[in-house]
Design a protein around this motif. Structure first.
Motif, PDB file in Angstrom:
ATOM      1  N   ALA A  87      31.393  45.816  29.409  1.00 38.91           N
ATOM      2  CA  ALA A  87      31.171  44.644  30.254  1.00 38.91           C
ATOM      3  C   ALA A  87      32.503  44.246  30.860  1.00 38.91           C
ATOM      4  CB  ALA A  87      30.605  43.493  29.441  1.00 38.91           C
ATOM      5  N   VAL A  88      32.512  44.083  32.172  1.00 40.93           N
ATOM      6  CA  VAL A  88      33.721  43.722  32.907  1.00 40.93           C
ATOM      7  C   VAL A  88      33.414  42.464  33.697  1.00 40.93           C
ATOM      8  CG1 VAL A  88      35.349  44.483  34.676  1.00 40.93           C
ATOM      9  CG2 VAL A  88      34.382  46.144  33.088  1.00 40.93           C
ATOM     10  N   THR A  89      34.332  41.523  33.664  1.00 46.63           N
ATOM     11  CA  THR A  89      34.162  40.298  34.448  1.00 46.63           C
ATOM     12  C   THR A  89      34.971  40.441  35.730  1.00 46.63           C
ATOM     13  OG1 THR A  89      33.896  38.994  32.452  1.00 46.63           O
ATOM     14  CG2 THR A  89      34.400  37.792  34.455  1.00 46.63           C
ATOM     15  N   ALA A  90      34.273  40.325  36.847  1.00 51.09           N
ATOM     16  CA  ALA A  90      34.940  40.426  38.154  1.00 51.09           C
ATOM     17  C   ALA A  90      35.697  39.132  38.421  1.00 51.09           C
ATOM     18  CB  ALA A  90      33.913  40.675  39.246  1.00 51.09           C
ATOM     19  N   PRO A  91      36.851  39.202  39.076  1.00 51.89           N
ATOM     20  CA  PRO A  91      37.593  37.985  39.403  1.00 51.89           C
ATOM     21  C   PRO A  91      36.787  37.107  40.358  1.00 51.89           C
ATOM     22  CG  PRO A  91      38.656  39.937  40.326  1.00 51.89           C
ATOM     23  CD  PRO A  91      37.499  40.408  39.534  1.00 51.89           C
ATOM     24  N   ALA A  92      36.948  35.810  40.220  1.00 51.89           N
ATOM     25  CA  ALA A  92      36.251  34.874  41.105  1.00 51.89           C
ATOM     26  C   ALA A  92      36.750  35.037  42.538  1.00 51.89           C
ATOM     27  CB  ALA A  92      36.482  33.437  40.635  1.00 51.89           C
ATOM     28  N   PRO A  93      35.830  34.959  43.517  1.00 55.41           N
ATOM     29  CA  PRO A  93      36.257  35.114  44.918  1.00 55.41           C
ATOM     30  C   PRO A  93      37.146  33.954  45.364  1.00 55.41           C
ATOM     31  CG  PRO A  93      33.898  34.608  44.780  1.00 55.41           C
ATOM     32  CD  PRO A  93      34.410  34.743  43.379  1.00 55.41           C
TER      33      PRO A  93
END
Length: 94
Positions: A87-93
Motif C-alpha cells: 500500500a502506497v499513499t500518494a502525495p496530496a495534490p
C-alpha cells in the motif's frame, strides 16, 4: 490480488482512504500460479482462501505476502504462492 488488498485493509495493515493505492511488490522470489481448470456457467459454487504468510512495512509503506486458492464446486483450480502487495499513499495534490 483484490482479496489480498481487502485483507490488508480489514486486518488494519492499511488505512483505506483517499490517496491510498496498491502495487505489486518484488519479493525476490518467483510468484507461482498454477491453473488446473476454469470457471464455466454450469459451476455452482466458487470459494477463495487466502493465508497471509508474511507482513511488514518499510519506507515505501506496508506490504503483505500470501498464499491463495480458488475453488470451484469443491475442486481447487487456481493456486498462487508468494502473492505480494504494497500500500502506497500518494502525495496530496497542490
Amino acid at each position: 490480488i483484490q482479496l489480498l488488498q481487502w485483507v490488508m485493509i480489514t486486518q488494519g495493515l492499511v488505512e483505506d482512504g483517499p490517496g491510498v493505492r496498491f502495487e505489486p511488490i518484488e519479493t525476490g522470489a518467483p510468484l507461482t500460479w498454477k491453473y488446473r481448470g476454469q470457471v464455466v456457467p454450469k459451476n455452482r459454487l466458487i470459494q477463495t482462501t487466502l493465508e497471509l504468510t508474511e507482513v511488514g512495512a518499510d519506507a515505501r509503506g506496508p506490504w503483505a505476502r500470501a498464499r491463495a486458492s480458488l475453488w470451484v464446486d469443491g475442486k481447487r483450480i487456481y493456486e498462487a504462492h508468494n502473492l505480494g502487495m504494497r500500500a502506497v499513499t500518494a502525495p496530496a495534490p497542490g
